[in-house]
Structures are given as C-alpha cells and as structure tokens.
Write an enzyme that holds these catalytic residues in place. Structure first.
Site, short mmCIF file in Angstrom:
data_model
loop_
_atom_site.label_atom_id
_atom_site.label_comp_id
_atom_site.label_asym_id
_atom_site.label_seq_id
_atom_site.Cartn_x
_atom_site.Cartn_y
_atom_site.Cartn_z
N ASP A 112 0.87 -1.16 0.00
CA ASP A 112 0.00 0.00 0.00
C ASP A 112 0.92 1.23 0.00
OD1 ASP A 112 -2.41 1.61 0.49
OD2 ASP A 112 -1.59 1.83 2.50
N ASP A 130 -0.07 5.20 0.93
CA ASP A 130 -0.27 6.13 2.03
C ASP A 130 -0.43 5.40 3.36
OD1 ASP A 130 -0.56 8.84 0.67
OD2 ASP A 130 -1.93 7.61 -0.49
#
Length: 215
Positions: free
Chosen positions: A11, A13
């Site tokens: 991922d 952020d």
C-alpha cells in the site's frame, strides 16, 4: 518471524509514506466547497478506500464525477511539501529487485505518482484506483498486482496500514504484514504487526524474497 515470498505488494499512504496532513487539508477544503459536514462523514469508512467510493456515499450519483476530479486536483497540487517518507521505506525498497514488488494504492495513478515522486520513490509497477472496478477491501487490486507480476497470489506478501487493505490482502489469499502507523494495533488483523517498515529486513534469494522482523 520469517516469510518466504516471490513478490511484495505495498500500500502507499500510511505504508510507504505519510500524507495525513495533506489529506486533512485537502478534504477539509473540499468538504467546505461541497457543503459536507463532519456529521456527513460519520459512518463512512475513509482510510484505504478509493475517493470515488467515499464520494458515492456522500453525494448524489450525478455529482460524484465532478467532485472526484476536484479532490484529485486539490491533493495532487498539495503533494509538493505535503508528504513525508516513513521509516524504513527507502532501505527496504532499495534492497528489492524491480520484478519483485509493486505499489497497490486506492489513490488515482496521478495522485499516487505525485506523492511517490515527492519522496523520491521510483516504482516498477502500480495498481491504482482506475485499474480496478472494486477497490479495497475487495481483493481485486491485490490479485491484479500478482497477475501482472506473474506470481501466484499465495506467494505474495501484502504490507498495509489500514484494516480495509488488510482484508483485501487476506481475501486475495496472501500473507499480510500490518504497520501500526495510522491505526491502533488492536484494529489490525494480520500475520505480523510491526510499527513500520524499519522493523522489517529483506534478503533476496534464488527463489524470491525472504522477509523477517528485526529484533
């Protein structure tokens, strides 16, 4: 802890970098422009989901496309100086061959690219919001990443900070490593939970990648 894998899927952020202050600034401005109150946001899961899915819960369908373009514009413009790299990111990614990892983000490609470039990260592959029909917590983004790398999903490890992303990784049949950067550990269901990527070491092998916790 040691996990053997053929690909690592990250991922963006909250995992590789932090954009929390930028997100707060931009969404606050957007909400003011569109007349959305704090009460309107209650009950809407925000972290780890695409902006389009969030907006679909806040606005009539005919306003979503315009609103999505506006929030993307605000966030891309705010990326310079608005994000910071998280501990361990540069070291871990720098140890990986390009064909062994990918970024899987709920952001659009332009926003994900803007934030990664701001912190000096070059990525070999990105799965972004416009690449899928169903975002996290659906497993589609992670399954697509495994397909494009050419690896069995069962041989992938997902790195996530958000419960929605961890659910997506598990549903895709992948091992999961949770980072306690944005959520309390009690909210994170994963094979391993660490503070951030500085707690992970990586060794490239003939078969793929071996990751381990440090300490």
């Amino acid at each position: 802890m040691k996990i053997h894998a053929q690909a690592l899927l990250f991922d963006n952020d909250g995992t590789l970098l932090s954009s929390i202050e930028s997100v707060y600034r931009c969404w606050t401005r957007w909400a003011q422009e569109y007349g959305i109150t704090a009460k309107d946001f209650e009950g809407v899961e925000l972290h780890g989901r695409t902006a389009g899915e969030i907006l679909a819960e806040l606005l009539p369908a005919e306003r979503v496309e315009e609103a999505l373009a506006r929030i993307e514009q605000l966030e891309v413009e705010d990326a310079p100086g608005g994000v910071v790299i998280l501990p361990g990111t540069k070291e871990l990614l720098g140890a990986l061959p390009a064909h062994r990892w990918a970024v899987v983000t709920s952001a659009t490609r332009s926003l994900g690219r803007a934030r990664l470039r701001e912190v000096g990260i070059d990525f070999p592959l990105m799965i972004a919001a416009e690449d899928v029909t169903r975002g996290k917590p659906d497993p589609e983004p992670y399954r697509l990443a495994a397909e494009r790398i050419g690896v069995d999903p069962a041989r992938c490890v997902v790195f996530e900070d958000a419960p929605a992303g961890l659910r997506a990784g598990r549903a895709a049949g992948m091992r999961t490593v949770a980072l306690a950067t944005t959520h309390d550990r009690s909210e994170l269901v994963a094979d391993v939970v660490v503070d951030d990527l500085s707690a992970i070491s990586v060794q490239v092998t003939a078969q793929g990648v071996e990751i381990a916790t440090i300490g």
